[in-house]
Design a protein around this motif. Structure first.
Motif, PDB file in Angstrom:
ATOM      1  N   UNK A 100      15.530 -41.550 -11.135  1.00  0.00           N
ATOM      2  CA  UNK A 100      14.914 -42.212 -12.616  1.00  0.00           C
ATOM      3  C   UNK A 100      15.483 -42.787 -13.409  1.00  0.00           C
ATOM      4  N   UNK A 101      14.736 -43.871 -13.508  1.00  0.00           N
ATOM      5  CA  UNK A 101      14.912 -45.482 -14.721  1.00  0.00           C
ATOM      6  C   UNK A 101      14.603 -44.868 -16.390  1.00  0.00           C
ATOM      7  N   UNK A 102      15.745 -44.981 -16.668  1.00  0.00           N
ATOM      8  CA  UNK A 102      15.216 -45.493 -18.555  1.00  0.00           C
ATOM      9  C   UNK A 102      16.110 -45.791 -19.037  1.00  0.00           C
ATOM     10  N   UNK A 103      15.103 -46.925 -19.912  1.00  0.00           N
ATOM     11  CA  UNK A 103      15.712 -47.999 -21.265  1.00  0.00           C
ATOM     12  C   UNK A 103      16.451 -47.577 -22.035  1.00  0.00           C
ATOM     13  N   UNK A 104      17.404 -46.950 -22.702  1.00  0.00           N
ATOM     14  CA  UNK A 104      17.475 -46.586 -23.755  1.00  0.00           C
ATOM     15  C   UNK A 104      17.692 -47.891 -24.611  1.00  0.00           C
ATOM     16  N   UNK A 105      16.849 -48.589 -26.265  1.00  0.00           N
ATOM     17  CA  UNK A 105      16.670 -49.460 -27.170  1.00  0.00           C
ATOM     18  C   UNK A 105      16.991 -49.162 -27.994  1.00  0.00           C
ATOM     19  N   UNK A 153      22.092 -42.579 -23.885  1.00  0.00           N
ATOM     20  CA  UNK A 153      22.532 -42.950 -22.409  1.00  0.00           C
ATOM     21  C   UNK A 153      23.554 -42.668 -21.638  1.00  0.00           C
ATOM     22  N   UNK A 154      24.639 -42.014 -22.219  1.00  0.00           N
ATOM     23  CA  UNK A 154      25.787 -40.860 -21.730  1.00  0.00           C
ATOM     24  C   UNK A 154      24.943 -39.073 -21.256  1.00  0.00           C
ATOM     25  N   UNK A 194      20.003 -46.978 -18.958  1.00  0.00           N
ATOM     26  CA  UNK A 194      20.513 -48.325 -19.713  1.00  0.00           C
ATOM     27  C   UNK A 194      20.534 -48.508 -20.400  1.00  0.00           C
ATOM     28  N   UNK A 195      21.147 -48.903 -21.464  1.00  0.00           N
ATOM     29  CA  UNK A 195      21.586 -49.583 -23.349  1.00  0.00           C
ATOM     30  C   UNK A 195      21.261 -50.166 -23.789  1.00  0.00           C
ATOM     31  N   UNK A 196      20.337 -51.146 -24.395  1.00  0.00           N
ATOM     32  CA  UNK A 196      20.033 -52.819 -25.097  1.00  0.00           C
ATOM     33  C   UNK A 196      19.791 -52.388 -26.821  1.00  0.00           C
ATOM     34  N   UNK A 235      18.809 -33.250 -27.775  1.00  0.00           N
ATOM     35  CA  UNK A 235      17.391 -34.271 -27.230  1.00  0.00           C
ATOM     36  C   UNK A 235      17.092 -34.974 -26.513  1.00  0.00           C
ATOM     37  N   UNK A 236      18.817 -35.540 -25.500  1.00  0.00           N
ATOM     38  CA  UNK A 236      18.356 -36.252 -24.478  1.00  0.00           C
ATOM     39  C   UNK A 236      18.079 -35.751 -23.480  1.00  0.00           C
TER      40      UNK A 236
END
Length: 167
Positions: A4-9, A25-26, A36-38, A155-156
């Motif tokens: 799975x790919x997750x974007x953390x913005x 993200x970690x 991916x954190x952005x 939570x993550x």
């Protein structure tokens, strides 16, 4: 089963919310998720992600403008994938003592995007935080780092479990 790919913005003014996003993200990576954190200001396209975590700092009851604009700019795509929202801001222990409901603008985004969850984490104002207000609060003894790493990680991991259960 594919990864799975997750974007953390995140929308962060002085870095505390960015730190929370990095911790999320970690924790997701520990669960085998490609996270991916952005910064919110740099996110123009969320296609290709299996989920999005969007967070913003709170100042005077308002969610970070970059986080708000990112949600608006990507709203069509966000409606079609799992979304979780978080806020950071109280510079006291209130976020540890009870759930803090989302501010009005965040509650509106939750409804618009069909977000699965929202959580408010404590914020951070320390001697290194720029700005007159931050320095005044620290001088008055009202500063501190109220981010709780265990709560952020839990939570993550909850998000990671939801995503992997969807397989």
């Amino acid at each position: 089963m594919s990864t799975k790919r997750v974007l953390v913005v995140y929308g962060s003014k002085h870095g505390a919310t960015a730190g929370i996003a990095e911790q999320i993200g970690t924790s997701l990576r520990e669960d085998g998720i490609d996270a991916v954190v952005a910064p919110a200001g740099e996110v123009r396209d969320i296609r290709g992600y299996d989920g999005v975590v969007l967070g913003g700092s709170l100042y005077a009851g308002r969610w970070n403008g970059r986080a708000r604009r990112c949600a608006q700019r990507n709203s069509r795509q966000l409606k079609d994938c799992p979304v979780w929202l978080f806020s950071s801001g109280p510079v006291d222990s209130s976020a540890e003592q009870h759930d803090i409901p989302p501010v009005r603008a965040v509650a509106r985004q939750m409804r618009r995007l069909g977000a699965r969850d929202h959580i408010t984490f404590g914020g951070s104002i320390t001697a290194g935080t720029p700005g007159l207000l931050a320095r005044a609060l620290v001088r008055e003894g009202k500063g501190g780092d109220f981010r709780n790493p265990e709560r952020i990680q839990a939570w993550a991991h909850h998000i990671g479990a939801e995503l992997t259960a969807a397989d």
